[in-house]
Design a protein around this motif. Structure first.
Motif, PDB file in Angstrom:
ATOM      1  N   PHE A 152      55.334  43.480  24.197  1.00  0.00           N
ATOM      2  CA  PHE A 152      54.128  43.960  24.862  1.00  0.00           C
ATOM      3  C   PHE A 152      54.439  44.255  26.327  1.00  0.00           C
ATOM      4  N   PRO A 153      53.869  45.328  26.869  1.00  0.00           N
ATOM      5  CA  PRO A 153      54.132  45.679  28.271  1.00  0.00           C
ATOM      6  C   PRO A 153      53.424  44.746  29.236  1.00  0.00           C
ATOM      7  N   LYS A 154      53.963  44.624  30.439  1.00  0.00           N
ATOM      8  CA  LYS A 154      53.326  43.830  31.487  1.00  0.00           C
ATOM      9  C   LYS A 154      52.992  44.717  32.687  1.00  0.00           C
ATOM     10  N   VAL A 155      52.633  45.942  32.379  1.00  0.00           N
ATOM     11  CA  VAL A 155      52.281  46.896  33.432  1.00  0.00           C
ATOM     12  C   VAL A 155      51.023  46.425  34.157  1.00  0.00           C
ATOM     13  N   ASN A 156      51.059  46.464  35.480  1.00  0.00           N
ATOM     14  CA  ASN A 156      49.918  46.020  36.274  1.00  0.00           C
ATOM     15  C   ASN A 156      48.728  46.956  36.111  1.00  0.00           C
ATOM     16  N   LEU A 157      47.545  46.368  36.186  1.00  0.00           N
ATOM     17  CA  LEU A 157      46.303  47.133  36.119  1.00  0.00           C
ATOM     18  C   LEU A 157      45.652  47.153  37.490  1.00  0.00           C
ATOM     19  N   GLU A 158      44.781  48.107  37.704  1.00  0.00           N
ATOM     20  CA  GLU A 158      44.038  48.184  38.955  1.00  0.00           C
ATOM     21  C   GLU A 158      42.838  47.240  38.934  1.00  0.00           C
ATOM     22  N   LYS A 159      42.543  46.671  37.773  1.00  0.00           N
ATOM     23  CA  LYS A 159      41.396  45.779  37.624  1.00  0.00           C
ATOM     24  C   LYS A 159      41.845  44.325  37.590  1.00  0.00           C
ATOM     25  N   SER A 160      40.945  43.445  37.995  1.00  0.00           N
ATOM     26  CA  SER A 160      41.195  42.012  37.895  1.00  0.00           C
ATOM     27  C   SER A 160      40.629  41.504  36.566  1.00  0.00           C
ATOM     28  N   ASN A 161      40.962  40.259  36.234  1.00  0.00           N
ATOM     29  CA  ASN A 161      40.398  39.672  35.021  1.00  0.00           C
ATOM     30  C   ASN A 161      38.879  39.558  35.127  1.00  0.00           C
ATOM     31  N   LEU A 183      33.230  31.073  37.628  1.00  0.00           N
ATOM     32  CA  LEU A 183      34.666  31.329  37.582  1.00  0.00           C
ATOM     33  C   LEU A 183      35.302  31.275  38.967  1.00  0.00           C
ATOM     34  N   GLY A 184      36.515  30.748  39.018  1.00  0.00           N
ATOM     35  CA  GLY A 184      37.220  30.567  40.277  1.00  0.00           C
ATOM     36  C   GLY A 184      37.859  31.838  40.807  1.00  0.00           C
ATOM     37  N   LYS A 185      38.437  31.739  41.991  1.00  0.00           N
ATOM     38  CA  LYS A 185      39.001  32.902  42.679  1.00  0.00           C
ATOM     39  C   LYS A 185      40.272  33.422  42.019  1.00  0.00           C
ATOM     40  N   SER A 186      40.902  32.610  41.143  1.00  0.00           N
ATOM     41  CA  SER A 186      42.131  33.057  40.485  1.00  0.00           C
ATOM     42  C   SER A 186      41.898  34.296  39.631  1.00  0.00           C
ATOM     43  N   SER A 282      35.127  20.047  35.532  1.00  0.00           N
ATOM     44  CA  SER A 282      35.602  20.918  34.454  1.00  0.00           C
ATOM     45  C   SER A 282      37.120  21.024  34.440  1.00  0.00           C
ATOM     46  N   GLU A 283      37.678  21.015  33.247  1.00  0.00           N
ATOM     47  CA  GLU A 283      39.123  21.194  33.085  1.00  0.00           C
ATOM     48  C   GLU A 283      39.474  22.630  32.702  1.00  0.00           C
ATOM     49  N   HIS A 284      38.479  23.516  32.675  1.00  0.00           N
ATOM     50  CA  HIS A 284      38.769  24.929  32.447  1.00  0.00           C
ATOM     51  C   HIS A 284      39.584  25.449  33.640  1.00  0.00           C
ATOM     52  N   PRO A 285      40.794  25.956  33.430  1.00  0.00           N
ATOM     53  CA  PRO A 285      41.583  26.456  34.568  1.00  0.00           C
ATOM     54  C   PRO A 285      40.910  27.614  35.288  1.00  0.00           C
ATOM     55  N   GLU A 286      40.064  28.371  34.571  1.00  0.00           N
ATOM     56  CA  GLU A 286      39.396  29.520  35.187  1.00  0.00           C
ATOM     57  C   GLU A 286      38.305  29.096  36.169  1.00  0.00           C
ATOM     58  N   VAL A 287      37.874  27.824  36.080  1.00  0.00           N
ATOM     59  CA  VAL A 287      36.825  27.315  36.966  1.00  0.00           C
ATOM     60  C   VAL A 287      37.430  26.585  38.160  1.00  0.00           C
ATOM     61  N   ASN A 288      38.714  26.387  38.116  1.00  0.00           N
ATOM     62  CA  ASN A 288      39.395  25.583  39.119  1.00  0.00           C
ATOM     63  C   ASN A 288      39.233  26.169  40.528  1.00  0.00           C
ATOM     64  N   VAL A 289      38.833  25.305  41.458  1.00  0.00           N
ATOM     65  CA  VAL A 289      38.764  25.680  42.873  1.00  0.00           C
ATOM     66  C   VAL A 289      39.468  24.598  43.679  1.00  0.00           C
ATOM     67  N   SER A 290      39.394  24.679  44.972  1.00  0.00           N
ATOM     68  CA  SER A 290      40.162  23.766  45.811  1.00  0.00           C
ATOM     69  C   SER A 290      39.442  22.449  46.062  1.00  0.00           C
TER      70      SER A 290
END
Length: 303
Positions: A152-161, A183-186, A282-290
């Protein structure tokens, strides 16, 4: 002599069909429920008289403390097996399209993939901790295909998750509002084609664009059910958070009714408290903040 040749040909075809299972990736369109708005992916295996679905997106609603575990990222998802007819019937009843991509794999690759699925289905292996971006029904399939030799390609996109997620929530502004608050800043970093496959739509797209053994991965594709076209309502535009909060702000600024001000302030404070608890516990990595993580605060883990 001609009859003998035809007979041998039929026997050969029969033996070949007995030893060559068909493997497909199924992609289901988004539904109306919160857990289904991003669609779904599954693997179909047709082997002799067996036609089944391997589904990585199953969970038990009867799990103790289900809601708490789901919100805090401790809910265990599992790999399940379903009859294909029943699977399609469920999605047809929800008016959700089921598309099939039949894969062009060598016999050994098919057998290895099925063997891996059966290994993962063992009771001690079938459960996993769900992660919206890193480990879900689509990423599990993506990773299995990679193990089978798919590149699978890992070409960068102009969009964020975050952009990719929001594109599925256009007609659900309140869900979009809550998701973006949580959702966190990641998720604001630029995504790439490989990572975008956490969403079934993009997994289907990249499978179509991929190759294996020097040829296209997909040998055929079709829809497995008929669905009715949906008429999109424009009501969501007038009940969006920006409209409702604007009205409430005007009322708050130009009304000096103390009880109303108190209720408004309590609502804002409650939302802020819920967000703070989510960010900490929360242990969701997507919610992780500082903020300090749960482990650092020495709080007991919820079971």
């Amino acid at each position: 002599m001609r009859k003998i040749i035809i007979f041998i040909f039929l026997i050969t075809q029969f033996c070949f069909s007995q030893n060559a299972p068909e493997i497909s990736i199924l992609t289901c369109s988004p539904g109306e429920e919160v857990y289904s708005v991003f669609g779904h992916s599954a693997i179909r295996i047709v082997d002799n008289d067996k036609d089944i679905i391997y589904n990585f997106g199953m969970f038990d609603f009867d799990t103790p403390n289900f809601t708490l575990k789901f919100v805090t990222g401790r809910l265990k998802y599992q790999l399940g097996i379903q009859e294909t007819d029943n699977f399609i019937k469920i999605y047809s009843n929800e008016n959700r399209k089921v598309s099939e991509q039949r894969l062009k794999l060598q016999k050994q690759q098919k057998n290895e993939l099925i063997e891996k699925l059966n290994f993962l289905y063992k009771p001690e292996n079938r459960y996993y901790t769900y992660s919206f971006i890193e480990k879900n029904c689509s990423t599990e399939i993506r990773d299995l295909l990679i193990e089978n030799g798919v590149k699978f390609p890992k070409v960068n996109l102009e969009k964020s998750n975050r952009d990719l997620i929001n594109s599925h929530l256009i007609t659900k502004p309140w869900l979009r509002f809550g998701t973006n608050l949580m959702l966190g800043k990641s998720l604001d970093e630029k995504s790439n084609k490989f990572q975008s496959m956490f969403l079934p739509k993009y997994l289907e797209q990249e499978i179509n664009n991929s190759t294996i053994n020097g040829h296209k991965l997909v040998k055929s594709g079709k829809s497995l059910n008929n669905v009715k076209s949906k008429e999109e309502s424009e009501l969501y535009k007038w009940t969006s958070p920006i409209v409702i909060f604007s009205i409430l702000l005007i009322i708050y600024l130009f009304t000096f009714y103390k009880p109303l001000e108190t209720i408004f302030s309590l609502c804002i404070g409650t939302i802020g408290l819920i967000l703070l608890l989510m960010w900490i516990f929360s242990e969701h990595p997507e919610v992780n903040v500082s903020f300090p993580r749960l482990e650092l605060l020495n709080f007991p883990k919820l079971v």
